[in-house]
Design an enzyme around this catalytic site. Structure first.
Site: not given
Length: 227
Positions: A193-194
């Protein structure tokens, strides 16, 4: 034969699935005769789903980048969450166009070069881990900023920023200062996640090809075009 899993995922791509297999065996063997069958089956299904997701997170699909040298391609898979024309940015001299892309835990997380470039500078910064959907995360989260110079005409600088999210704790970048990257070439990833941002010089010669809410793919989807 090409294995569609990224090298950037080691050792997690081996360790996490192995631990899940051990857990599944332990549940199957330990729960026999002492745990209701429905509970064992439910647990096995959940562990199997996590096992599949752990492998899918590190997937590395083949990408054939467009040959058009007037394009800036998406540096990451995900959803365009913000587009901003800035009179001045912290990373480029003069007006800039910034495009932010949010990567969920279900997206491919490999970062790719938007165009043919030479790597001028790489700056890593420790920081917080706000939700990557929040534009403020770009200012305060852990990040890795690559200042790049186009090797095709017209030249000029651009910036790609790898920014961690609420879950991500590991930014991977194998690009080296002074090295070159081809259009669509993979150079790293952000695990779990980013957010990824692209900065390009703004002006009449620059045309933005995406809108907020668009889904893009790294090394394939054009974000910006020189007119």
């Amino acid at each position: 034969m090409r294995i569609p899993l990224t090298k950037y995922g080691w050792p997690q791509v081996a360790v996490y699935p192995a631990l899940l297999v051990v857990a599944m065996l332990a549940v199957a063997l330990g729960g026999a005769g002492r745990t209701p069958p429905w509970a064992v089956i439910t647990t096995e299904v959940v562990l199997a789903a996590v096992f599949v997701w752990a492998l899918m997170f590190f997937r590395d699909p083949r990408r054939d980048a467009p040959a058009d040298k007037s394009l800036f391609l998406a540096p990451a898979d995900g959803k365009v969450t913000d587009i901003e024309r800035m009179q001045q940015s912290d990373f480029l001299d003069g007006p800039a166009l910034r495009i932010g892309i949010f990567l969920s835990i279900f997206n491919v997380h490999i970062n790719r070069a938007p165009c043919n470039v030479r790597v001028e500078k790489i700056a890593y910064r420790k920081g917080r881990y706000l939700n990557a959907m929040n534009p403020l995360s770009a200012k305060v989260n852990e990040s890795n900023t690559l200042t790049l110079a186009r090797t095709d005409e017209p030249g000029g600088r651009l910036v790609v920023r790898q920014i961690s999210g609420a879950i991500a704790r590991r930014i991977v970048c194998e690009a080296k200062e002074g090295g070159e990257l081809g259009q669509g070439q993979a150079f790293g990833m952000i695990k779990f996640g980013s957010r990824t941002e692209l900065y390009v010089p703004a002006g009449e010669q620059i045309e933005c090809l995406v809108r907020i809410g668009d889904t893009v793919k790294a090394g394939i989807t054009p974000l910006v075009r020189y007119r």
